[in-house]
Design a protein around this motif. Sequence first.
Motif, short mmCIF file in Angstrom:
data_model
loop_
_atom_site.label_atom_id
_atom_site.label_comp_id
_atom_site.label_asym_id
_atom_site.label_seq_id
_atom_site.Cartn_x
_atom_site.Cartn_y
_atom_site.Cartn_z
N ASN A 78 0.02 -0.14 -8.11
CA ASN A 78 1.03 0.32 -7.29
C ASN A 78 0.80 2.13 -7.37
N ILE A 79 0.56 2.86 -6.33
CA ILE A 79 -0.10 4.03 -6.60
C ILE A 79 0.92 4.92 -7.43
N PHE A 80 2.12 4.91 -7.50
CA PHE A 80 2.86 5.70 -8.25
C PHE A 80 3.27 5.06 -9.70
N TYR A 81 3.10 3.87 -9.85
CA TYR A 81 3.22 3.38 -11.18
C TYR A 81 1.46 3.78 -11.96
N ASP A 82 0.63 3.71 -11.06
CA ASP A 82 -0.76 4.09 -11.57
C ASP A 82 -0.77 5.61 -11.85
N PRO B 192 0.92 -1.40 -0.12
CA PRO B 192 -0.08 0.08 0.07
C PRO B 192 0.91 1.36 0.03
N PHE B 193 0.35 2.24 -0.54
CA PHE B 193 0.91 3.56 -0.46
C PHE B 193 1.73 4.12 0.79
N TRP B 194 1.29 3.99 1.93
CA TRP B 194 1.76 4.16 3.18
C TRP B 194 3.24 3.49 3.31
N LYS B 195 3.43 2.22 2.83
CA LYS B 195 4.57 1.33 3.31
C LYS B 195 5.53 1.30 2.03
N VAL B 196 5.36 1.88 0.91
CA VAL B 196 6.18 1.88 -0.32
C VAL B 196 7.32 2.91 -0.05
N ASN B 197 8.25 2.87 -0.58
CA ASN B 197 9.60 3.87 -0.35
C ASN B 197 9.15 5.20 -1.25
N LEU B 198 8.97 6.10 -0.34
CA LEU B 198 8.32 7.46 -0.77
C LEU B 198 9.22 8.10 -1.63
N GLU B 199 10.70 8.15 -1.33
CA GLU B 199 11.66 8.75 -2.28
C GLU B 199 11.63 8.21 -3.46
#
Length: 328
Positions: free
Chosen positions: A168-172, A115-122
Amino acid sequence: MAKKLLQGKIALVAGATRGAGRGIAVALGEAGATVYCTGRSTRRRPATPGRLETIEETAELVTAAGGRGIAMRVDHTEPAEVKKLVAAIKRRHKGLDILVNDVWGGDPLTEWGKPFWKVNLENGLGLLKQAIHSHIITAHYAVPLMLGRRGGIILEITDGDAFYYRGNIFYDLVKISVIRLAFAMARELRKREIVSVALTPGFLRSEAVLDHFGVSEANWKDAANRKINENSADQNDAPADFMVSESPRYIGRAVVALAADPKVKRKSGRVFSSWALAREYGFTDLDGTRPHWGNYARKKYGKYKICDERFYSYWVPGLVELVFPDWF
Protein backbone atom coordinates in the motif's frame (compact mmCIF):
# COMPACT_ATOMS: atom_id res chain seq x y z
CA MET A 1 17.01 -13.55 30.09
CA ALA A 2 19.33 -11.51 32.35
CA LYS A 3 17.49 -9.11 34.66
CA LYS A 4 18.07 -5.46 35.51
CA LEU A 5 20.38 -4.77 32.57
CA LEU A 6 18.90 -1.29 32.36
CA GLN A 7 18.59 -0.42 36.04
CA GLY A 8 18.62 3.36 36.43
CA LYS A 9 17.89 4.04 32.74
CA ILE A 10 15.06 6.37 31.72
CA ALA A 11 13.04 5.31 28.68
CA LEU A 12 10.21 6.80 26.65
CA VAL A 13 8.06 4.46 24.59
CA ALA A 14 5.88 6.60 22.33
CA GLY A 15 2.91 4.48 21.32
CA ALA A 16 2.93 2.07 24.27
CA THR A 17 -0.78 1.33 24.52
CA ARG A 18 -0.72 -2.05 22.82
CA GLY A 19 1.13 -4.28 20.35
CA ALA A 20 4.88 -3.88 19.90
CA GLY A 21 4.93 -0.70 21.99
CA ARG A 22 3.47 -2.44 25.01
CA GLY A 23 5.79 -5.43 24.58
CA ILE A 24 8.79 -3.11 24.39
CA ALA A 25 7.72 -1.13 27.46
CA VAL A 26 7.24 -4.27 29.54
CA ALA A 27 10.56 -5.73 28.42
CA LEU A 28 12.30 -2.49 29.41
CA GLY A 29 10.61 -2.80 32.78
CA GLU A 30 11.75 -6.39 32.98
CA ALA A 31 15.30 -5.03 32.59
CA GLY A 32 14.80 -2.55 35.43
CA ALA A 33 14.21 0.69 33.50
CA THR A 34 11.88 3.55 34.34
CA VAL A 35 9.51 3.71 31.38
CA TYR A 36 7.26 6.54 30.27
CA CYS A 37 4.34 4.87 28.50
CA THR A 38 2.57 7.30 26.20
CA GLY A 39 -0.38 7.10 23.88
CA ARG A 40 -3.90 8.45 23.48
CA SER A 41 -5.99 5.69 25.08
CA THR A 42 -6.60 6.08 28.81
CA ARG A 43 -9.15 4.53 31.13
CA ARG A 44 -11.10 7.76 31.13
CA ARG A 45 -10.61 8.59 27.45
CA PRO A 46 -10.38 5.58 25.13
CA ALA A 47 -9.16 6.68 21.71
CA THR A 48 -9.32 3.59 19.50
CA PRO A 49 -12.80 2.17 18.79
CA GLY A 50 -13.11 -1.47 19.74
CA ARG A 51 -9.85 -1.63 21.71
CA LEU A 52 -9.76 -1.76 25.51
CA GLU A 53 -6.00 -1.45 26.10
CA THR A 54 -4.81 1.68 27.94
CA ILE A 55 -1.50 3.33 28.76
CA GLU A 56 -2.25 2.94 32.48
CA GLU A 57 -2.50 -0.82 32.00
CA THR A 58 0.83 -0.84 30.16
CA ALA A 59 2.50 1.17 32.94
CA GLU A 60 1.19 -1.28 35.53
CA LEU A 61 2.62 -4.18 33.55
CA VAL A 62 5.99 -2.40 33.40
CA THR A 63 6.02 -2.02 37.18
CA ALA A 64 4.91 -5.62 37.73
CA ALA A 65 7.77 -6.78 35.49
CA GLY A 66 10.34 -5.10 37.74
CA GLY A 67 10.66 -1.56 36.42
CA ARG A 68 8.75 1.63 37.03
CA GLY A 69 5.95 2.44 34.63
CA ILE A 70 4.66 5.98 34.24
CA ALA A 71 1.60 6.57 32.05
CA MET A 72 1.11 9.94 30.33
CA ARG A 73 -1.55 10.70 27.76
CA VAL A 74 0.11 12.30 24.74
CA ASP A 75 -0.97 12.84 21.15
CA HIS A 76 2.43 12.72 19.44
CA THR A 77 1.14 14.57 16.39
CA GLU A 78 0.70 17.64 18.60
CA PRO A 79 4.04 19.40 19.22
CA ALA A 80 2.75 21.20 22.32
CA GLU A 81 1.79 17.91 23.99
CA VAL A 82 5.16 16.31 23.22
CA LYS A 83 6.97 19.40 24.47
CA LYS A 84 5.03 19.19 27.74
CA LEU A 85 5.89 15.48 28.09
CA VAL A 86 9.60 16.10 27.56
CA ALA A 87 9.56 18.98 30.05
CA ALA A 88 8.09 16.62 32.66
CA ILE A 89 10.80 14.01 32.02
CA LYS A 90 13.49 16.68 32.28
CA ARG A 91 12.04 18.01 35.53
CA ARG A 92 11.85 14.59 37.14
CA HIS A 93 14.93 12.83 35.75
CA LYS A 94 17.18 15.47 34.16
CA GLY A 95 17.59 13.38 31.02
CA LEU A 96 16.56 10.46 28.81
CA ASP A 97 18.48 7.33 27.81
CA ILE A 98 16.15 5.37 25.51
CA LEU A 99 13.63 6.69 22.99
CA VAL A 100 11.33 4.24 21.22
CA ASN A 101 9.23 5.70 18.40
CA ASP A 102 6.38 3.24 17.89
CA VAL A 103 3.40 5.51 17.23
CA TRP A 104 1.29 3.80 14.55
CA GLY A 105 -2.50 3.35 14.76
CA GLY A 106 -2.70 3.07 10.98
CA ASP A 107 -4.52 -0.23 10.54
CA PRO A 108 -8.00 1.31 9.98
CA LEU A 109 -6.47 3.82 7.55
CA THR A 110 -4.73 1.24 5.35
CA GLU A 111 -6.49 -0.24 2.30
CA TRP A 112 -4.71 -3.34 1.05
CA GLY A 113 -4.83 -4.44 -2.56
CA LYS A 114 -5.86 -1.05 -3.99
CA PRO A 115 -3.66 1.09 -6.26
CA PHE A 116 -2.77 4.57 -5.02
CA TRP A 117 -5.29 6.31 -7.29
CA LYS A 118 -8.16 4.37 -5.72
CA VAL A 119 -7.35 4.51 -2.00
CA ASN A 120 -8.86 7.12 0.31
CA LEU A 121 -6.50 10.09 -0.01
CA GLU A 122 -7.54 11.73 3.24
CA ASN A 123 -6.83 8.53 5.18
CA GLY A 124 -3.49 8.10 3.46
CA LEU A 125 -2.31 11.61 4.20
CA GLY A 126 -3.56 11.20 7.76
CA LEU A 127 -1.46 8.08 8.07
CA LEU A 128 1.68 9.99 7.09
CA LYS A 129 0.95 12.56 9.79
CA GLN A 130 0.13 9.95 12.39
CA ALA A 131 3.04 7.59 11.82
CA ILE A 132 5.86 9.74 10.37
CA HIS A 133 5.28 13.30 11.58
CA SER A 134 4.70 12.02 15.11
CA HIS A 135 8.09 10.28 15.12
CA ILE A 136 9.88 13.41 13.92
CA ILE A 137 8.09 15.64 16.43
CA THR A 138 8.93 13.27 19.29
CA ALA A 139 12.59 12.96 18.33
CA HIS A 140 12.86 16.75 17.88
CA TYR A 141 11.86 17.41 21.48
CA ALA A 142 13.22 14.28 23.18
CA VAL A 143 16.72 13.94 21.74
CA PRO A 144 18.09 17.10 23.46
CA LEU A 145 17.45 15.27 26.75
CA MET A 146 19.79 12.51 25.55
CA LEU A 147 22.72 14.74 24.67
CA GLY A 148 25.61 14.42 27.08
CA ARG A 149 24.46 11.06 28.45
CA ARG A 150 26.45 7.97 27.58
CA GLY A 151 24.73 5.03 25.94
CA GLY A 152 21.70 6.82 24.52
CA ILE A 153 19.70 5.00 21.85
CA ILE A 154 16.79 5.85 19.55
CA LEU A 155 14.73 3.00 18.09
CA GLU A 156 12.38 3.46 15.16
CA ILE A 157 9.90 0.58 14.97
CA THR A 158 9.08 -0.44 11.40
CA ASP A 159 7.82 -3.41 9.40
CA GLY A 160 10.40 -5.32 7.37
CA ASP A 161 14.20 -5.26 7.20
CA ALA A 162 14.44 -4.49 3.48
CA PHE A 163 13.48 -1.86 0.90
CA TYR A 164 10.85 -3.92 -0.90
CA TYR A 165 7.37 -2.53 -1.61
CA ARG A 166 4.90 -3.18 1.22
CA GLY A 167 1.52 -3.46 -0.51
CA ASN A 168 0.00 0.00 0.00
CA ILE A 169 1.64 3.25 -1.05
CA PHE A 170 1.05 5.07 2.23
CA TYR A 171 1.94 2.08 4.40
CA ASP A 172 5.08 1.67 2.32
CA LEU A 173 6.03 5.32 2.76
CA VAL A 174 5.60 5.09 6.53
CA LYS A 175 7.64 1.94 7.06
CA ILE A 176 10.44 2.97 4.70
CA SER A 177 10.47 6.52 6.04
CA VAL A 178 11.11 5.50 9.64
CA ILE A 179 14.02 3.33 8.48
CA ARG A 180 15.38 6.34 6.63
CA LEU A 181 14.68 8.52 9.66
CA ALA A 182 16.81 6.23 11.83
CA PHE A 183 19.61 6.51 9.27
CA ALA A 184 19.38 10.29 8.93
CA MET A 185 19.39 10.80 12.68
CA ALA A 186 22.35 8.45 12.99
CA ARG A 187 24.33 10.57 10.52
CA GLU A 188 23.61 13.76 12.45
CA LEU A 189 24.39 12.06 15.77
CA ARG A 190 27.45 10.12 14.63
CA LYS A 191 29.89 12.29 16.60
CA ARG A 192 27.80 12.03 19.77
CA GLU A 193 27.09 9.21 22.22
CA ILE A 194 23.66 8.45 20.77
CA VAL A 195 22.80 5.53 18.50
CA SER A 196 19.83 5.47 16.12
CA VAL A 197 18.49 2.25 14.60
CA ALA A 198 15.31 0.85 13.07
CA LEU A 199 13.84 -2.43 14.27
CA THR A 200 11.17 -4.75 12.89
CA PRO A 201 9.22 -7.57 14.49
CA GLY A 202 8.20 -10.63 12.54
CA PHE A 203 4.60 -11.86 12.47
CA LEU A 204 3.52 -9.96 15.58
CA ARG A 205 1.05 -11.66 17.89
CA SER A 206 -0.58 -8.41 18.96
CA GLU A 207 -3.87 -8.10 20.79
CA ALA A 208 -5.68 -7.31 17.54
CA VAL A 209 -4.11 -10.27 15.75
CA LEU A 210 -5.07 -12.60 18.60
CA ASP A 211 -8.65 -11.31 18.34
CA HIS A 212 -8.61 -11.86 14.58
CA PHE A 213 -7.77 -15.52 15.09
CA GLY A 214 -10.21 -15.87 18.00
CA VAL A 215 -7.53 -16.95 20.49
CA SER A 216 -5.59 -15.54 23.43
CA GLU A 217 -1.89 -15.51 24.28
CA ALA A 218 -2.55 -18.57 26.45
CA ASN A 219 -4.02 -20.73 23.66
CA TRP A 220 -2.83 -19.04 20.45
CA LYS A 221 -1.62 -22.30 18.92
CA ASP A 222 -5.23 -23.48 18.72
CA ALA A 223 -5.50 -21.34 15.58
CA ALA A 224 -3.65 -24.11 13.75
CA ASN A 225 -6.86 -26.14 13.90
CA ARG A 226 -8.70 -23.84 11.51
CA LYS A 227 -9.90 -25.64 8.37
CA ILE A 228 -8.75 -22.94 5.95
CA ASN A 229 -4.95 -22.64 5.88
CA GLU A 230 -4.33 -19.85 3.40
CA ASN A 231 -4.20 -16.07 3.44
CA SER A 232 -7.31 -13.95 3.10
CA ALA A 233 -7.57 -11.83 -0.04
CA ASP A 234 -6.43 -8.68 1.76
CA GLN A 235 -4.13 -9.80 4.58
CA ASN A 236 -1.46 -12.26 5.67
CA ASP A 237 -3.45 -14.45 8.06
CA ALA A 238 -2.75 -18.04 7.06
CA PRO A 239 -2.80 -20.13 10.27
CA ALA A 240 0.48 -21.80 9.26
CA ASP A 241 2.13 -18.38 9.14
CA PHE A 242 0.60 -17.48 12.51
CA MET A 243 2.34 -20.53 13.99
CA VAL A 244 5.65 -18.71 13.38
CA SER A 245 4.40 -15.56 15.11
CA GLU A 246 6.11 -13.87 18.02
CA SER A 247 4.77 -12.18 21.13
CA PRO A 248 5.32 -8.42 21.50
CA ARG A 249 7.83 -9.21 24.26
CA TYR A 250 10.21 -10.67 21.66
CA ILE A 251 10.85 -7.33 19.97
CA GLY A 252 10.90 -5.82 23.45
CA ARG A 253 13.79 -8.05 24.39
CA ALA A 254 15.51 -7.06 21.16
CA VAL A 255 15.27 -3.44 22.29
CA VAL A 256 16.76 -4.35 25.68
CA ALA A 257 19.62 -6.25 24.04
CA LEU A 258 20.48 -3.27 21.85
CA ALA A 259 20.17 -0.75 24.68
CA ALA A 260 22.45 -2.85 26.92
CA ASP A 261 25.11 -3.55 24.26
CA PRO A 262 28.23 -1.42 24.93
CA LYS A 263 29.26 -1.85 21.29
CA VAL A 264 25.90 -0.95 19.74
CA LYS A 265 27.38 2.17 18.10
CA ARG A 266 28.57 0.01 15.20
CA LYS A 267 24.93 -0.73 14.40
CA SER A 268 23.83 2.89 14.19
CA GLY A 269 21.86 3.91 11.10
CA ARG A 270 20.74 0.41 10.14
CA VAL A 271 17.60 -1.69 10.33
CA PHE A 272 17.46 -4.96 12.28
CA SER A 273 14.95 -7.75 12.87
CA SER A 274 13.86 -9.36 16.12
CA TRP A 275 14.72 -12.82 14.80
CA ALA A 276 18.27 -11.95 13.73
CA LEU A 277 19.00 -10.13 17.00
CA ALA A 278 17.66 -13.09 18.99
CA ARG A 279 20.33 -15.28 17.43
CA GLU A 280 23.01 -12.66 17.93
CA TYR A 281 22.24 -11.83 21.55
CA GLY A 282 20.71 -15.12 22.71
CA PHE A 283 17.34 -13.92 24.03
CA THR A 284 14.11 -15.87 23.52
CA ASP A 285 10.40 -15.24 23.32
CA LEU A 286 8.16 -15.79 26.33
CA ASP A 287 7.86 -19.52 25.60
CA GLY A 288 11.62 -20.04 25.27
CA THR A 289 11.58 -20.27 21.46
CA ARG A 290 13.29 -18.10 18.84
CA PRO A 291 10.77 -17.57 16.01
CA HIS A 292 12.51 -16.75 12.73
CA TRP A 293 9.99 -15.10 10.43
CA GLY A 294 12.66 -14.34 7.81
CA ASN A 295 13.66 -17.95 7.23
CA TYR A 296 10.05 -19.11 7.22
CA ALA A 297 8.90 -16.44 4.76
CA ARG A 298 11.74 -17.15 2.34
CA LYS A 299 11.05 -20.86 2.38
CA LYS A 300 7.31 -20.47 1.83
CA TYR A 301 7.02 -17.39 -0.37
CA GLY A 302 10.41 -17.01 -2.04
CA LYS A 303 13.69 -15.24 -1.52
CA TYR A 304 13.99 -11.50 -1.08
CA LYS A 305 17.00 -9.32 -0.33
CA ILE A 306 17.47 -7.59 3.01
CA CYS A 307 19.58 -4.53 3.78
CA ASP A 308 23.16 -5.87 3.93
CA GLU A 309 26.71 -4.49 3.89
CA ARG A 310 26.64 -3.86 0.15
CA PHE A 311 23.33 -2.04 0.45
CA TYR A 312 24.59 0.27 3.19
CA SER A 313 27.81 0.97 1.27
CA TYR A 314 25.72 3.05 -1.15
CA TRP A 315 24.56 5.33 1.67
CA VAL A 316 27.84 6.47 3.20
CA PRO A 317 29.54 8.77 2.54
CA GLY A 318 27.03 11.07 0.91
CA LEU A 319 27.95 14.00 -1.30
CA VAL A 320 26.71 16.59 1.20
CA GLU A 321 28.86 15.03 3.93
CA LEU A 322 31.89 15.21 1.64
CA VAL A 323 31.21 18.86 0.80
CA PHE A 324 30.34 19.89 4.37
CA PRO A 325 32.09 17.41 6.70
CA ASP A 326 31.77 19.68 9.75
CA TRP A 327 28.04 20.26 9.67
CA PHE A 328 27.34 17.68 12.38
